[in-house]
Design a protein around this motif. Structure first.
Motif, PDB file in Angstrom:
ATOM      1  N   GLU A   1       7.542 -21.679 -35.590  1.00  0.00           N
ATOM      2  CA  GLU A   1       8.496 -21.170 -36.908  1.00  0.00           C
ATOM      3  C   GLU A   1       7.858 -19.958 -37.180  1.00  0.00           C
ATOM      4  O   GLU A   1       8.555 -19.428 -38.354  1.00  0.00           O
ATOM      5  N   ILE A   2       7.166 -19.265 -36.547  1.00  0.00           N
ATOM      6  CA  ILE A   2       6.688 -17.849 -37.106  1.00  0.00           C
ATOM      7  C   ILE A   2       7.186 -16.881 -35.967  1.00  0.00           C
ATOM      8  O   ILE A   2       6.578 -16.638 -34.873  1.00  0.00           O
ATOM      9  N   SER A   3       8.313 -16.313 -35.995  1.00  0.00           N
ATOM     10  CA  SER A   3       9.090 -15.444 -35.046  1.00  0.00           C
ATOM     11  C   SER A   3       8.288 -14.034 -34.887  1.00  0.00           C
ATOM     12  O   SER A   3       8.410 -13.627 -33.949  1.00  0.00           O
ATOM     13  N   ASN A   4       7.842 -13.481 -36.018  1.00  0.00           N
ATOM     14  CA  ASN A   4       7.402 -12.297 -36.290  1.00  0.00           C
ATOM     15  C   ASN A   4       5.958 -12.454 -36.716  1.00  0.00           C
ATOM     16  O   ASN A   4       5.795 -12.390 -37.901  1.00  0.00           O
ATOM     17  N   PRO A   5       4.844 -12.644 -36.022  1.00  0.00           N
ATOM     18  CA  PRO A   5       3.540 -12.834 -36.334  1.00  0.00           C
ATOM     19  C   PRO A   5       3.002 -11.478 -37.044  1.00  0.00           C
ATOM     20  O   PRO A   5       2.331 -11.615 -38.102  1.00  0.00           O
ATOM     21  N   ALA A   6       3.399 -10.351 -36.679  1.00  0.00           N
ATOM     22  CA  ALA A   6       3.020  -8.999 -37.476  1.00  0.00           C
ATOM     23  C   ALA A   6       3.521  -9.059 -38.813  1.00  0.00           C
ATOM     24  O   ALA A   6       2.772  -8.856 -39.846  1.00  0.00           O
ATOM     25  N   SER A   7       4.844  -9.441 -39.038  1.00  0.00           N
ATOM     26  CA  SER A   7       5.328  -9.475 -40.186  1.00  0.00           C
ATOM     27  C   SER A   7       4.668 -10.366 -41.277  1.00  0.00           C
ATOM     28  O   SER A   7       4.458 -10.415 -42.433  1.00  0.00           O
ATOM     29  N   PHE A   8       4.430 -11.705 -40.682  1.00  0.00           N
ATOM     30  CA  PHE A   8       3.923 -12.763 -41.370  1.00  0.00           C
ATOM     31  C   PHE A   8       2.554 -12.530 -41.897  1.00  0.00           C
ATOM     32  O   PHE A   8       2.173 -12.510 -43.109  1.00  0.00           O
TER      33      PHE A   8
END
Length: 221
Positions: free
Chosen positions: A167-174
């Protein structure tokens, strides 16, 4: 010193203060041997078992903290790992994976500290939350890649689901958003220092688990 200079962001304080312990954990003999492909899948399985005990403590304690002003914003369902760990353990150990499952002494101590913080000190719980989940989103991906190559797990499949955040498509953004949450924590300098110290303690507890795993799986000379 310039009195008008902005204070160091809390997320930066945490990251820099725990750098030494972070490096020590990453370079432990057990983890080096595991990532180097020098240990069998039984060692990887035992490591996964230990993680289950720690995440049980982290995630069982999360429910009561959901509305806490300090810890609440960090309780995110997309981070939860227990269900994925249980799928991995069913794959690694079979349907009766719970039979005979026991924490190493260091793991029991680690889980007990997490549980204690969840119960008595929300800001301390955040320290453990940070060291685990941000580590999983970062270095954990190296472990997944090595495990897939070394023991033939399907890519992002059973055996390595713990490392896959569907459910975390963009780890860097998260991670950027997570650090912003840290920076917004409403705590005075003394409390922030206590949280930094607890981060160091979390890494030390984790390193102790690696040390005991290294004693269970020593490499012959």
């Amino acid at each position: 010193m310039d009195a008008t200079a902005a204070p160091t962001p809390f997320s930066t304080l945490i990251r820099t203060a725990s750098h030494e312990q972070h490096t020590e954990a990453e370079t432990s003999a057990f983890m080096s041997d595991l990532l180097g492909g020098r240990l069998g899948v039984d060692a990887y399985t035992r490591y996964t078992e230990q993680l289950w005990f720690v995440y049980q403590a982290l995630e069982e304690g999360a429910g009561a903290l959901r509305n806490d002003p300090v810890a609440g914003p960090f309780i995110r369902p997309e981070l939860m790992r227990t269900a994925e760990l249980e799928r991995d353990l069913a794959h690694l150990r079979g349907a009766g994976w719970r039979d005979g499952l026991e924490p190493l002494p260091a793991t029991a101590a680690y889980a007990a500290r997490v549980e204690e913080c969840a119960r008595t000190w929300p800001a301390g719980y955040v320290a453990h939350h940070y060291t685990r989940y941000l580590g999983d989103l970062s270095g954990g991906q190296i472990i997944r890649d090595k495990a897939e190559k070394t023991w033939g797990f399907a890519r992002k499949g059973d055996g390595v689901r713990f490392y896959v955040f569907e459910e975390i498509s963009n780890p860097a953004s998260f991670k950027r958003g997570y650090r912003e949450l840290l920076d917004a924590v409403d705590a005075d300098d003394l409390e922030k220092q206590r949280v930094v110290d607890e981060c160091k303690r979390a890494f030390a507890l984790n390193t102790a688990v690696f040390r005991e795993l290294g004693e269970v799986f020593p490499l012959s000379a």
